[in-house]
Design a protein around this motif. Sequence first.
Motif, PDB file in Angstrom:
ATOM      1  N   LYS A   1       0.833  -1.204   0.000  1.00  9.52           N
ATOM      2  CA  LYS A   1       0.000   0.000   0.000  1.00  9.52           C
ATOM      3  C   LYS A   1       0.866   1.252   0.000  1.00  9.52           C
ATOM      4  O   LYS A   1       0.634   2.179  -0.769  1.00  9.52           O
ATOM      5  CB  LYS A   1      -0.921  -0.026   1.226  1.00  9.52           C
ATOM      6  N   THR A   2       1.884   1.288   0.848  1.00  7.73           N
ATOM      7  CA  THR A   2       2.788   2.436   0.913  1.00  7.73           C
ATOM      8  C   THR A   2       3.524   2.602  -0.410  1.00  7.73           C
ATOM      9  O   THR A   2       3.681   3.721  -0.907  1.00  7.73           O
ATOM     10  CB  THR A   2       3.791   2.262   2.063  1.00  7.73           C
ATOM     11  N   TYR A   3       3.965   1.497  -0.981  1.00 10.49           N
ATOM     12  CA  TYR A   3       4.672   1.537  -2.261  1.00 10.49           C
ATOM     13  C   TYR A   3       3.769   2.120  -3.351  1.00 10.49           C
ATOM     14  O   TYR A   3       4.183   2.996  -4.114  1.00 10.49           O
ATOM     15  CB  TYR A   3       5.130   0.128  -2.631  1.00 10.49           C
ATOM     16  N   LEU A   4       2.530   1.657  -3.404  1.00 15.75           N
ATOM     17  CA  LEU A   4       1.588   2.132  -4.420  1.00 15.75           C
ATOM     18  C   LEU A   4       1.268   3.610  -4.238  1.00 15.75           C
ATOM     19  O   LEU A   4       1.182   4.358  -5.213  1.00 15.75           O
ATOM     20  CB  LEU A   4       0.301   1.307  -4.374  1.00 15.75           C
ATOM     21  N   ILE A   5       1.103   4.024  -2.984  1.00 15.68           N
ATOM     22  CA  ILE A   5       0.831   5.443  -2.741  1.00 15.68           C
ATOM     23  C   ILE A   5       2.038   6.281  -3.140  1.00 15.68           C
ATOM     24  O   ILE A   5       1.879   7.384  -3.660  1.00 15.68           O
ATOM     25  CB  ILE A   5       0.406   5.681  -1.279  1.00 15.68           C
TER      26      ILE A   5
END
Length: 168
Positions: free
Chosen positions: A61-65
């Motif tokens: 999730k952090t990577y995608l954001i």
Amino acid sequence: MKMRGTQDAAFARVVAEHGAMLARFAASFERNRHAREDLVQDILLAVWQALPAFRGDASLKTYLIGVAHRRCATHVMREVAQPRHEELDEEWVDGQPGPEALAGLNQQQARLFAALRGLPVGQRQLVVLALEGLRYDEIADLLGITVGNVGVRLNRARAALKEQLEER
């Protein structure tokens, strides 16, 4: 060819699980429906290209954001550099619920997005990241600031958002 199928399957899972979050992220940066749809497509393309490089150092999730954040920042910088010309959007002209409302967005979400777009970009980024459930340390890593600075800036951003909501 096997690698391509694996990448496509991974991308399909990412879109199914996180596509709505990425669309919300784009909506916080772009009011115009057509430009927002283009921005979502740009984000998805960037995610598809970046997915093979995901090493698991952070949560997916952090990577995608992070990918979406960089794409939105590029979008904002490009928009600032171009002369301002906006076509009339059906949603703006008639005041009736637009496609987002028909697709399930309620009036509170529309108010929130409008208020978010009224914030300066720096404050908008913090609020959107917090609304998407990122922890302070994840936000700090993503933006390159300290955890304490996240707290201070986020408090200011929340106050500004509350003020924007009260005006609407």
